[in-house]
Motif scaffolding. Structure first.
Motif, mmCIF file in Angstrom:
data_model
loop_
_atom_site.group_PDB
_atom_site.id
_atom_site.type_symbol
_atom_site.label_atom_id
_atom_site.label_comp_id
_atom_site.label_asym_id
_atom_site.label_seq_id
_atom_site.Cartn_x
_atom_site.Cartn_y
_atom_site.Cartn_z
ATOM 1 N N GLU A 23 0.267 3.362 -2.045
ATOM 2 C CA GLU A 23 -0.523 3.102 -3.247
ATOM 3 C C GLU A 23 -1.777 2.307 -2.891
ATOM 4 O O GLU A 23 -2.862 2.605 -3.391
ATOM 5 N N MET A 24 -1.666 1.322 -2.020
ATOM 6 C CA MET A 24 -2.832 0.548 -1.589
ATOM 7 C C MET A 24 -3.881 1.450 -0.957
ATOM 8 O O MET A 24 -5.085 1.220 -1.110
ATOM 9 N N TYR A 27 -7.097 2.788 -2.839
ATOM 10 C CA TYR A 27 -8.148 1.905 -3.328
ATOM 11 C C TYR A 27 -9.076 1.488 -2.188
ATOM 12 O O TYR A 27 -8.649 0.805 -1.253
ATOM 13 N N LEU A 30 -9.092 -1.927 -0.706
ATOM 14 C CA LEU A 30 -7.923 -2.327 0.094
ATOM 15 C C LEU A 30 -7.777 -1.533 1.386
ATOM 16 O O LEU A 30 -7.138 -2.000 2.325
ATOM 17 N N LEU A 42 -5.494 -1.269 6.228
ATOM 18 C CA LEU A 42 -5.266 -1.976 4.966
ATOM 19 C C LEU A 42 -5.681 -3.424 5.162
ATOM 20 O O LEU A 42 -5.045 -4.165 5.922
ATOM 21 N N ILE A 45 -3.137 -7.467 1.769
ATOM 22 C CA ILE A 45 -1.802 -7.259 1.202
ATOM 23 C C ILE A 45 -1.729 -8.166 -0.030
ATOM 24 O O ILE A 45 -1.846 -9.388 0.091
ATOM 25 N N PRO A 46 -1.588 -7.594 -1.219
ATOM 26 C CA PRO A 46 -1.553 -8.423 -2.432
ATOM 27 C C PRO A 46 -0.380 -9.406 -2.411
ATOM 28 O O PRO A 46 0.676 -9.127 -1.835
ATOM 29 N N ILE A 55 -1.575 -3.633 -7.845
ATOM 30 C CA ILE A 55 -2.270 -2.768 -6.891
ATOM 31 C C ILE A 55 -3.106 -1.852 -7.766
ATOM 32 O O ILE A 55 -2.571 -0.968 -8.436
#
Length: 114
Positions: A23-24, A27, A30, A42, A45-46, A55
């Motif tokens: 999912e990241m 975007y 990200l 990436l 990392i949220p 996300i």
């Protein structure tokens, strides 16, 4: 013949973690394409706030994201060729990791309520 479900035999925590990384990858803030490959770096990392984190426009329960900060999960995903990196500083989602069908996105990724 349909593809075999979970051919790499990822455990539930590994599947959840890979789903979140996938999912990241959607975007651009990200995920950055890696030159001369189809991999994605990436960059962030949220981190959860309270019992969830975001996300993009998705909300994820913090308990579904414990693998993001677990070096054993990263090592297993790397061993299986789905990610490359140096925990916890750098993570690259390989092309194989991007296309692996986890089958659980709709279970752990929810529409944002705020």
């Amino acid at each position: 013949m349909s593809p075999k479900k979970n051919p790499l035999k990822l455990n539930p925590l590994q599947l959840k973690t890979l789903t979140l990384l996938q999912e990241m990858a959607h975007y651009p803030e990200l995920a950055t394409p890696v030159a001369e490959t189809e991999d994605l770096f990436l960059s962030q990392i949220p981190h959860p706030h309270g019992d969830h984190f975001h996300i993009g426009d998705k909300v994820v329960s913090a308990h579904d994201a414990t693998g993001l900060h677990n070096p054993s999960v990263w090592a297993a995903l790397e061993r299986k060729g789905l990610v490359k990196g140096s925990f916890p500083y750098a993570l690259t989602l390989t092309k194989e990791g991007q296309i692996y069908e986890t089958g659980i996105a709709e279970q752990i990724l929810h529409g944002s309520s705020h």
